[in-house]
Design a protein around this motif. Sequence first.
Motif, short mmCIF file in Angstrom:
data_model
loop_
_atom_site.label_atom_id
_atom_site.label_comp_id
_atom_site.label_asym_id
_atom_site.label_seq_id
_atom_site.Cartn_x
_atom_site.Cartn_y
_atom_site.Cartn_z
N MET A 1 29.94 30.38 35.65
CA MET A 1 30.84 31.51 35.38
C MET A 1 30.53 32.67 36.31
SD MET A 1 31.07 33.71 31.91
CE MET A 1 31.91 35.25 31.97
N SER A 2 31.56 33.37 36.70
CA SER A 2 31.37 34.50 37.61
C SER A 2 30.79 35.67 36.89
CB SER A 2 32.71 34.89 38.25
OG SER A 2 33.54 35.45 37.29
N GLU A 3 30.15 36.55 37.65
CA GLU A 3 29.55 37.74 37.06
C GLU A 3 30.60 38.72 36.58
OE1 GLU A 3 26.59 38.15 36.41
OE2 GLU A 3 25.33 37.05 37.76
N SER A 4 31.79 38.63 37.10
CA SER A 4 32.83 39.55 36.68
C SER A 4 33.39 39.24 35.32
CB SER A 4 33.98 39.57 37.71
OG SER A 4 34.56 38.29 37.80
N GLY A 5 33.02 38.11 34.78
CA GLY A 5 33.49 37.80 33.44
C GLY A 5 34.92 37.35 33.44
N GLY A 6 35.29 36.45 34.32
CA GLY A 6 36.69 36.07 34.40
C GLY A 6 37.08 34.90 33.52
N THR A 7 36.13 34.28 32.81
CA THR A 7 36.46 33.17 31.96
C THR A 7 35.77 33.32 30.63
OG1 THR A 7 34.59 31.86 32.76
CG2 THR A 7 36.66 31.61 33.94
N ASN A 12 39.18 38.64 31.48
CA ASN A 12 39.64 39.98 31.84
C ASN A 12 40.84 40.44 31.02
OD1 ASN A 12 37.72 40.50 33.87
ND2 ASN A 12 38.87 39.31 35.35
N THR A 13 41.72 39.54 30.61
CA THR A 13 42.93 39.94 29.89
C THR A 13 42.73 39.82 28.39
OG1 THR A 13 43.88 37.71 29.93
CG2 THR A 13 44.33 39.14 31.83
N TYR A 202 40.46 46.33 30.93
CA TYR A 202 39.35 46.51 31.87
C TYR A 202 38.04 46.38 31.11
CZ TYR A 202 37.29 48.22 36.22
OH TYR A 202 36.60 48.32 37.41
N ASN A 203 37.42 45.20 31.17
CA ASN A 203 36.20 44.94 30.41
C ASN A 203 34.98 45.54 31.10
OD1 ASN A 203 36.42 43.12 32.50
ND2 ASN A 203 35.52 41.41 31.37
N TYR A 204 34.89 46.86 31.03
CA TYR A 204 33.84 47.58 31.76
C TYR A 204 32.45 47.26 31.21
CZ TYR A 204 33.00 50.87 27.95
OH TYR A 204 32.64 51.42 26.75
N SER A 205 32.35 46.92 29.91
CA SER A 205 31.03 46.63 29.33
C SER A 205 30.38 45.45 30.04
CB SER A 205 31.17 46.33 27.83
OG SER A 205 31.66 47.45 27.13
N TRP A 206 31.15 44.40 30.24
CA TRP A 206 30.60 43.24 30.94
C TRP A 206 30.25 43.59 32.37
CZ3 TRP A 206 28.63 38.63 29.96
CH2 TRP A 206 28.49 37.72 31.02
N LYS A 207 31.06 44.41 33.00
CA LYS A 207 30.81 44.77 34.40
C LYS A 207 29.53 45.61 34.53
CE LYS A 207 35.61 44.62 36.01
NZ LYS A 207 36.13 43.84 34.87
#
Length: 348
Positions: A1-7, A12-13, A202-207
């Motif tokens: 999984m990517s660090e951006s939390g895309g899955t 993200n959505t 915008y899932n800023y917490s994960w970022k």
Amino acid sequence: MSESGGTGETANTIQDRVRGGKPVVWFLVSGNRFAVAGVLLAVAYAVLVFLGQFGPGSITRLFEPDPLFALFTPVIIGIIMGVSLVLTFNQLVLSAELGPIGDQRERMAEAMAFRRDVEDAVGRETSPPEPSTFLRGLVEATGAHAATVLERLEAESDLDAAAREDVREYAEGVAADAERITPKIEGRQFGTFDVVASVLEYNYSWKIYAGRRVRNRHASELSEETLEALENLVADLEFFGPAREHFKTLYFRWEIIDISRALVYVSLPALSVVAYMILVFETGDVAGSVAGVDTGLLVVGLGLAVGVTPFSIFLAYILRIVTVAKWTLSMGPFILRETDRGSDIEWE
């Protein structure tokens, strides 16, 4: 999984995070509240008619006055008490806006201090007054700093390939998400759910978590310039959190005022219909059937649906408020929902 939390659970959505997808999101938060109230009323009406037609019992009870009186009298009491309680609650919420001048000055000073801190962080002289534009500026700043991280990364020729890929994946994810969110926030009018819906994407917490993780993991390998760019990116994300919470609080107050106005508009017509059903209506006057369903049952069910309209509108608004509150209970890098981090559970 990517660090951006895309899955996974860190998608993200909102639609990807909520079980049931778009229909459930529409019902819970994004749909027009009067439309959602209409759905609730339609379901209740359909269930009542179905049970009246096929459930145990006799439809002849409707031709007696006592059942109608017993059914609609509590509805009148509920409308009057419910509207009174909501309006009282509305006054309690608005009381937060009242206070001595010292408290008001302190609130003003804190708001201006926060604006100046944000302006320093994003490199702007004056931050915009509109909530949507202010939040859009913060999102754009995270995207710009993510691009800076990528530029600094290209200058590091001797960096380990794994570290380079880790940092690049994170920065590209943040930049891509900022580019996706910015058009959704642009031009949104505060008071509608659009502003809150856009920033919830915008899932800023994960970022924040992923950014700190990448920085700490490769602190000894990255140059000071790249580390500084990562620090600036995480700092922007940390500003986004309290800004979102502030505008969310204001939106909740706005919604509560809207609830009060809506109940005032529909309560008197609902009371009139319920009073008519008690004082004037007789089931025998509408004898017959429609598509095999007794007409009296259809009319009584319709009268009940109109009578509980204030309650259904209240439920529709409260459903959105409590759902958004649940989704945003935690501020900062704490993520209350399950996250797809695999077996990586060690502190770093």
